[in-house]
Each structure stands twice: as structure tokens, then as C-alpha cells.
Design a protein around this motif. Sequence first.
Motif, short mmCIF file in Angstrom:
data_model
loop_
_atom_site.label_atom_id
_atom_site.label_comp_id
_atom_site.label_asym_id
_atom_site.label_seq_id
_atom_site.Cartn_x
_atom_site.Cartn_y
_atom_site.Cartn_z
N LEU A 258 0.83 -1.21 0.00
CA LEU A 258 0.00 0.00 0.00
C LEU A 258 0.86 1.26 0.00
O LEU A 258 0.49 2.28 -0.60
CB LEU A 258 -0.92 0.01 1.22
N LEU A 259 2.01 1.20 0.67
CA LEU A 259 2.89 2.35 0.71
C LEU A 259 3.66 2.54 -0.60
O LEU A 259 4.02 3.66 -0.97
CB LEU A 259 3.90 2.20 1.86
N MET A 260 3.88 1.45 -1.33
CA MET A 260 4.72 1.51 -2.53
C MET A 260 3.94 1.69 -3.82
O MET A 260 4.41 2.35 -4.74
CB MET A 260 5.57 0.23 -2.63
N TYR A 261 2.76 1.09 -3.91
CA TYR A 261 2.12 1.05 -5.22
C TYR A 261 1.22 2.25 -5.46
O TYR A 261 0.93 3.06 -4.58
CB TYR A 261 1.38 -0.26 -5.42
N ASN A 262 0.78 2.39 -6.69
CA ASN A 262 -0.15 3.43 -7.13
C ASN A 262 -0.89 2.87 -8.34
O ASN A 262 -0.52 1.80 -8.86
CB ASN A 262 0.59 4.73 -7.45
N PRO A 263 -1.94 3.53 -8.81
CA PRO A 263 -2.69 2.98 -9.95
C PRO A 263 -1.84 2.64 -11.16
O PRO A 263 -2.21 1.75 -11.95
CB PRO A 263 -3.69 4.10 -10.26
N GLN A 264 -0.70 3.30 -11.34
CA GLN A 264 0.16 3.00 -12.48
C GLN A 264 0.89 1.68 -12.34
O GLN A 264 1.32 1.10 -13.34
CB GLN A 264 1.17 4.14 -12.68
N THR A 265 1.04 1.19 -11.12
CA THR A 265 1.76 -0.07 -10.90
C THR A 265 0.83 -1.20 -10.43
O THR A 265 1.30 -2.23 -9.96
CB THR A 265 2.87 0.13 -9.85
#
Length: 320
Positions: A258-265
Motif C-alpha cells: 500500500l505504501l509503494m504502489y499506485n494505480p500506475q503499478t
Amino acid sequence: MSIPQSELAVRSAAAKKHSNWQTIRRDLKVNKLVYLMVLPVVAYYLIFHYGPMYGLQIAFKDFSPGQGITGSPWIGFRHFQEFFESYYFWRLIRNTVLINIYELLFGFPAAILLALLLNEIRSTIFKRSVQTISYLPHFISIVVVVGMMVDFLARDGLINQLIGLLGLDSIAFFREPAWFRFLYVSSGIWQGVGWGSIIYLAAIANIDPTLYEAAKIDGAGRLKQVLHITIPGIMPTIVILLILNMGSMMTVGSEKVLLMYNPQTYETGDVISTFVFRKGILEANYGYTAAVGLFNSVISFTLIVLSNTISKRVSENKLW
């Protein structure tokens, strides 16, 4: 007058039961402080692990908080069917399994290798220094670790500055899906390799020193001693930890993702635990995510039983 065999059997069973109760009472009386220390741990598992299992039935219901668990209508396996037929199913399975496979291939042997290398160091001061340095990342919060990664891997961060000195274009590490798994696994190895080596160092310390002395007399060098004494000596520990790791093949901690990802990943970073968080907590779809979580738990349980069964058949090492 002879006593019937059936009555003798009943008396024998009653006497044995009474003896067992006496043994239990005596053990409780002698070790009451030990059991008192264990009580909080037992209470923790009963309250936070076994107690919530009552709520698993919402995976088979159209759960509504207003109606409660017992009042919500039963819908059978509809949630499971929706999950299996959804677009996210194979993506979640693929990402979860691949991240765990990478951790198993690179992270699991890393702790063993570090323990073997530390065991070969003869300088006590240097060995203690290396151990301390390798242990420290374990005590750093995941939030801090990810924050460090964001700073170092930013467009104007240290890593991209070094890349620029080589005449290469900067890389948006946290925006490119191809980098997500590498960053997740490598940072996990850095943070946990030192702490994970403690178990193997303890296992190495239990190996009989006379085995090494006999090997030296026979002319075995350090490498042969490691291959034929150290590694076989810690093999039971390796097998037990490998079985436990196989049981968590379908589990990836949601906090770090949750801390690392975003919609692009999402394509490479979205795993089952984060999907459950988004659908269950953010969208309040509790029944659906309970079904997903139950499916994940069943697969994990199956994997750990299968791993233990295979280990029992190919070797004498097993978890139970």
C-alpha cells in the motif's frame, strides 16, 4: 467371585482417567507461573485469531451491517464465483505468487548465505560489527524504509543522479510497473536478511565441534566443511522454515504494498491483501472480500500441508 471383563475394562478406564487428571492438576500446581505467563498469548490467539472465525460465514451471505451476520441472507458461493470470473482474479494470483516466488528464490537463501559467511569469520570484533549492522534494518519501520526508497529513487534522488553521471536517462522507479517487484523484494532482503540469519546461526552453534575437528584431520578445507557438515547440520531448520514459507506463498503483507504502489503499478503490484483492503474497507464490500480472504487462506493451508507431506516422503524432516 470373578469380575466380568467388561467391568474390569470400565474400572481400568476410570482409573486411567483419574490418573490423567491427577497428573494435569499436579503439573498445573507445579508450573502455575509458567502457565500464567502463557495465558496472555493464548488469550491473544483466542480473541484475535479464533474468535473472528465466526464471521467467516459472511463470505456465503449478502452481508449488511444493519442486518448483522445472522440476519443477512444466505447466497452460497456467489461471491466466490464473482471473484473467479472477475478481471482481477488472474492478475491478483499472478502478482501474489510471483512476489512470493522471488522472495523464496532470492530472500530465503540470502539469510542462509549470510549465516554461513558470518560463521566463517574468525575475528570476533568484525563478526559482531557485521551482525549488528545487518540486524539494524529489521528495527526500522516499513514506513521509514519506503520513505527512504522514495527519496533515493526519486527523479532527483541519489540513484538517478548516479545514473545521470553515466549518461543515461533517469528512471521513474515508482511509476514503472516493471520495477515494482524488484524494489519490493530487494528492499525486503535488505531489511530482513540479518534478522533471518539469527535462526541459522543458532542452528550452526548446535553442531558438534568434533565433526569439524575430524574433518580437519581428514584434510577437508573450509568449503568442504561447509558443504558436508554445516549445511547438513542446519538442514532440518532450513526445511522447517521452507515449509512455513510455502504456507505463506499466497500471502503478501498489505502494509508495504500500500505504501509503494499506485494505480500506475497495479498491473504488477496489486496483490490479494491490497485488493481485500480496497474492496472491503474502502468500498465496504465485506462479504465479497471475506470470500476472497477465505479462498486465500484455504490455498495457503493446502500449500503448507502439501509441503509438509512432500518433505516427509523425501526426507525425515517435517513440521508435524
